[in-house]
Write a protein that holds these residues in place. Structure first.
Motif, mmCIF file in Angstrom:
data_model
loop_
_atom_site.group_PDB
_atom_site.id
_atom_site.type_symbol
_atom_site.label_atom_id
_atom_site.label_comp_id
_atom_site.label_asym_id
_atom_site.label_seq_id
_atom_site.Cartn_x
_atom_site.Cartn_y
_atom_site.Cartn_z
ATOM 1 N N HIS A 65 0.857 -1.179 0.000
ATOM 2 C CA HIS A 65 0.000 0.000 0.000
ATOM 3 C C HIS A 65 0.898 1.236 0.000
ATOM 4 C CE1 HIS A 65 0.994 -0.870 4.191
ATOM 5 N NE2 HIS A 65 0.848 0.413 4.456
ATOM 6 N N TRP A 66 0.321 2.368 -0.363
ATOM 7 C CA TRP A 66 1.041 3.638 -0.320
ATOM 8 C C TRP A 66 1.007 4.196 1.094
ATOM 9 C CZ3 TRP A 66 4.001 4.790 -4.246
ATOM 10 C CH2 TRP A 66 3.664 4.326 -5.531
ATOM 11 N N TRP A 67 2.144 4.660 1.573
ATOM 12 C CA TRP A 67 2.209 5.259 2.904
ATOM 13 C C TRP A 67 3.256 6.357 2.929
ATOM 14 C CZ3 TRP A 67 6.833 4.590 5.669
ATOM 15 C CH2 TRP A 67 7.687 3.583 5.206
ATOM 16 N N THR A 68 3.217 7.153 3.985
ATOM 17 C CA THR A 68 4.146 8.259 4.148
ATOM 18 C C THR A 68 4.919 8.078 5.442
ATOM 19 O OG1 THR A 68 2.625 9.645 5.388
ATOM 20 C CG2 THR A 68 2.501 9.791 2.983
ATOM 21 N N PRO A 69 6.066 8.753 5.598
ATOM 22 C CA PRO A 69 6.873 8.594 6.810
ATOM 23 C C PRO A 69 6.162 8.937 8.101
ATOM 24 C CG PRO A 69 8.163 9.619 5.099
ATOM 25 C CD PRO A 69 6.752 9.562 4.590
ATOM 26 N N SER A 70 5.051 9.663 8.009
ATOM 27 C CA SER A 70 4.313 10.002 9.214
ATOM 28 C C SER A 70 3.654 8.780 9.834
ATOM 29 C CB SER A 70 3.241 11.050 8.896
ATOM 30 O OG SER A 70 2.290 10.508 7.987
ATOM 31 N N GLY A 71 3.629 7.673 9.047
ATOM 32 C CA GLY A 71 3.035 6.442 9.567
ATOM 33 C C GLY A 71 1.651 6.193 9.023
ATOM 34 N N SER A 72 1.057 7.205 8.377
ATOM 35 C CA SER A 72 -0.269 7.008 7.812
ATOM 36 C C SER A 72 -0.159 6.290 6.485
ATOM 37 C CB SER A 72 -0.948 8.365 7.602
ATOM 38 O OG SER A 72 -0.150 9.183 6.766
ATOM 39 N N SER A 73 -1.210 5.613 6.096
ATOM 40 C CA SER A 73 -1.215 4.890 4.834
ATOM 41 C C SER A 73 -2.356 5.382 3.978
ATOM 42 C CB SER A 73 -1.352 3.387 5.074
ATOM 43 O OG SER A 73 -2.565 3.113 5.733
ATOM 44 N N ALA A 74 -2.274 5.074 2.705
ATOM 45 C CA ALA A 74 -3.325 5.510 1.796
ATOM 46 C C ALA A 74 -3.557 4.452 0.745
ATOM 47 C CB ALA A 74 -2.937 6.823 1.122
ATOM 48 N N VAL A 75 -4.779 3.913 0.698
ATOM 49 C CA VAL A 75 -5.164 2.983 -0.347
ATOM 50 C C VAL A 75 -6.510 3.447 -0.881
ATOM 51 C CG1 VAL A 75 -5.694 0.601 -0.910
ATOM 52 C CG2 VAL A 75 -3.973 1.086 0.817
ATOM 53 N N THR A 76 -6.554 3.824 -2.130
ATOM 54 C CA THR A 76 -7.776 4.361 -2.718
ATOM 55 C C THR A 76 -8.614 3.231 -3.299
ATOM 56 O OG1 THR A 76 -6.587 6.363 -3.283
ATOM 57 C CG2 THR A 76 -8.686 6.004 -4.391
ATOM 58 N N PRO A 77 -9.911 3.155 -2.978
ATOM 59 C CA PRO A 77 -10.740 2.077 -3.489
ATOM 60 C C PRO A 77 -10.815 2.083 -5.009
ATOM 61 C CG PRO A 77 -11.816 3.207 -1.662
ATOM 62 C CD PRO A 77 -10.625 4.028 -2.035
ATOM 63 N N THR A 78 -10.739 0.881 -5.613
ATOM 64 C CA THR A 78 -10.928 0.726 -7.051
ATOM 65 C C THR A 78 -11.660 -0.571 -7.299
ATOM 66 O OG1 THR A 78 -8.816 -0.420 -7.283
ATOM 67 C CG2 THR A 78 -8.802 1.945 -7.654
ATOM 68 N N ASN A 79 -12.474 -0.593 -8.349
ATOM 69 C CA ASN A 79 -13.167 -1.811 -8.746
ATOM 70 C C ASN A 79 -13.982 -2.425 -7.613
ATOM 71 O OD1 ASN A 79 -11.937 -1.555 -11.242
ATOM 72 N ND2 ASN A 79 -10.202 -2.839 -10.675
ATOM 73 N N GLY A 80 -14.480 -1.578 -6.732
ATOM 74 C CA GLY A 80 -15.312 -2.082 -5.661
ATOM 75 C C GLY A 80 -14.549 -2.715 -4.528
ATOM 76 N N SER A 81 -13.221 -2.644 -4.572
ATOM 77 C CA SER A 81 -12.438 -3.208 -3.479
ATOM 78 C C SER A 81 -11.650 -2.094 -2.833
ATOM 79 C CB SER A 81 -11.495 -4.296 -4.007
ATOM 80 O OG SER A 81 -10.437 -3.695 -4.733
ATOM 81 N N ASN A 82 -10.739 -2.452 -1.947
ATOM 82 C CA ASN A 82 -9.957 -1.436 -1.249
ATOM 83 C C ASN A 82 -8.653 -1.100 -1.952
ATOM 84 O OD1 ASN A 82 -8.418 -3.653 -0.820
ATOM 85 N ND2 ASN A 82 -8.852 -3.807 1.366
ATOM 86 N N GLY A 83 -8.475 -1.556 -3.176
ATOM 87 C CA GLY A 83 -7.293 -1.184 -3.930
ATOM 88 C C GLY A 83 -6.155 -2.167 -3.805
ATOM 89 N N SER A 84 -6.227 -3.106 -2.868
ATOM 90 C CA SER A 84 -5.126 -4.059 -2.775
ATOM 91 C C SER A 84 -5.566 -5.476 -2.439
ATOM 92 C CB SER A 84 -4.110 -3.607 -1.726
ATOM 93 O OG SER A 84 -4.674 -3.602 -0.453
ATOM 94 N N THR A 85 -6.759 -5.655 -1.901
ATOM 95 C CA THR A 85 -7.218 -6.997 -1.569
ATOM 96 C C THR A 85 -7.966 -7.579 -2.763
ATOM 97 O OG1 THR A 85 -7.456 -6.481 0.769
ATOM 98 C CG2 THR A 85 -8.673 -8.366 -0.054
ATOM 99 N N PRO A 86 -7.537 -8.739 -3.288
ATOM 100 C CA PRO A 86 -8.193 -9.295 -4.459
ATOM 101 C C PRO A 86 -9.565 -9.856 -4.127
ATOM 102 C CG PRO A 86 -6.539 -10.810 -3.627
ATOM 103 C CD PRO A 86 -6.429 -9.546 -2.815
ATOM 104 N N ALA A 87 -10.501 -9.632 -5.020
ATOM 105 C CA ALA A 87 -11.800 -10.263 -4.877
ATOM 106 C C ALA A 87 -11.650 -11.743 -5.199
ATOM 107 C CB ALA A 87 -12.803 -9.612 -5.833
ATOM 108 N N PRO A 88 -12.553 -12.598 -4.701
ATOM 109 C CA PRO A 88 -12.445 -14.030 -4.971
ATOM 110 C C PRO A 88 -12.382 -14.306 -6.469
ATOM 111 C CG PRO A 88 -14.075 -13.618 -3.258
ATOM 112 C CD PRO A 88 -13.677 -12.281 -3.811
#
Length: 398
Positions: free
Chosen positions: A33-56
């Protein structure tokens, strides 16, 4: 016993990197996932998912890098270890082209104070040190900074790192060719774009530099890069990478190329010795690029306990880890009582994640991570746990 293989042999790509992360399968680890040194992360939803978890039954295509957050000039892409508070990683890359991948060095002497078996600082922190370095810092400056004190208190490791720039790959290759014409030894002919920092180098002059020649294949596992006795898995992986058509224009379709590369990461030549204890099986791991799930009876029982919790997809980010249930936290903190307290020693051990990175001559990065197990130790069919990221390197043509 992780392995990373790199090549500069493909005409379409300045650099190709493939990597197996071998670890205790239940060790809590986020998806990339995309993250910054502040410790926060960023994953933008795509295709109805969270951007990184594959649908079945399908793979996930990620979103582009998020906009920079206030006060930060870094956008880092990596998975992250959730077991230790540093949330380090073994492999990552930034939009600015800072790339790093780490392998452990298995220390075996309890009397060597300079090379502790169990370091007080996270090895993964060495990767994030480069991924979050000042954008103006060069690879050479980072090497000097680490050797001046940045590697103290860290367990044995080797870190391949560098700032990916087109001119560095071209100039290093040209310098190597010129040096060859002058009959200069290849090892000293040029300094490649990537350095290999380790706790075995005390001076900058001792640091190997690689990827400075076209048509080459490089490999690193859990021994020193300069070890004269190359491990069988490294030798086999390098030969497979060279022979898989990667060096020829014939494998030009990115999807076909990725599958050929994942096939190399799946090469299983591990001697089967179920009669041995887990510790006795460790030396055998140097013989196989891919490590199937191994362990003794205690490991198997811990794995069965986790699997009984049912299928659960791997976490997407550090933010998700903070929302873990009490049962998850109990699993994450569980360790075998006969092992050292700094690690995570529950469940079976094997290849947990696989990564393929393609960097083309226009500076476009294709990053694919394949998860082989879910968070409860259930096997994921090949390709069903794939996550893809595509983005251009900022400053590639500088």
């Amino acid at each position: 016993m992780c392995i990373v293989l790199l090549t500069t042999a493909h005409p379409k790509y300045a650099l190709i990197v493939i990597d197996n992360r071998d670890e205790f399968i239940l060790r809590p680890t986020s998806r990339p996932h995309w993250w910054t040194p502040s410790g926060s992360s960023a994953v933008t939803p795509t295709n109805g998912s969270n951007g990184s978890t594959p649908a079945p039954g399908a793979t996930a295509l990620s979103s582009p890098p998020p906009p920079l957050r206030a006060g930060s000039d870094h956008r880092v892409l990596s998975s992250r270890d959730l077991q230790r508070s540093e949330h380090g990683t073994w492999l990552g890359i930034t939009t600015a082209g800072n790339f790093a991948v780490l392998t452990n060095f298995r220390e075996d002497s309890p009397n060597d104070a300079a090379h502790p078996i169990h370091g007080q600082r996270s090895r993964g922190g060495m990767v994030t040190a480069w991924l979050t370095a000042d954008r103006a810092e060069t690879t050479e400056q980072f090497v000097e900074r680490m050797l001046a004190g940045g590697v103290r208190g860290v367990g044995g490791f080797s870190l391949i790192c560098g700032k990916l720039r087109k001119r560095d790959f071209l100039e290093a290759a040209a310098a190597a060719a010129a040096a060859q014409e002058e009959e200069v030894k290849a090892k000293s002919s040029s300094r490649g774009p990537l350095a290999i920092i380790s706790n075995r180098a005390d001076q900058v002059a001792q640091v190997p530099w690689i990827a400075g020649r076209r048509g080459e294949v490089y490999g690193l596992s859990n021994a020193s890069y300069d070890d004269p006795e190359e491990w069988p898995k490294v030798r086999d992986g390098k030969a497979a990478l060279a022979a898989a058509g990667v060096s020829a224009a014939g494998v030009s379709d990115p999807d076909a190329l990725r599958e050929a590369l994942f096939a190399i990461l799946d090469r299983d030549t591990l001697p089967q010795r179920p009669d041995l204890s887990f510790e006795e099986q460790i030396p055998l791991l140097k013989h196989s690029v891919f490590i199937p799930a191994i362990g003794d009876e205690a490991h198997r029982l811990a794995m069965e306990k986790a699997v009984a919790g049912g299928p659960r997809l791997p976490l997407d980010s550090v933010d998700d880890a903070l929302a873990e249930t009490e049962a998850d936290v109990e699993l994450a903190s569980e360790e075998r009582p006969d092992q050292q307290a700094m690690g995570f020693m529950t469940g079976l051990y094997g290849t947990q994640r696989q990564t393929v990175i393609l960097v083309d001559w226009d500076g476009n990065v294709s990053f694919t991570e394949r998860a082989l197990w879910d968070a409860n130790g259930n096997a994921i069919p090949r390709g069903k746990g794939d996550v893809h990221f595509h983005f251009p390197i900022e400053g590639w043509n500088e």
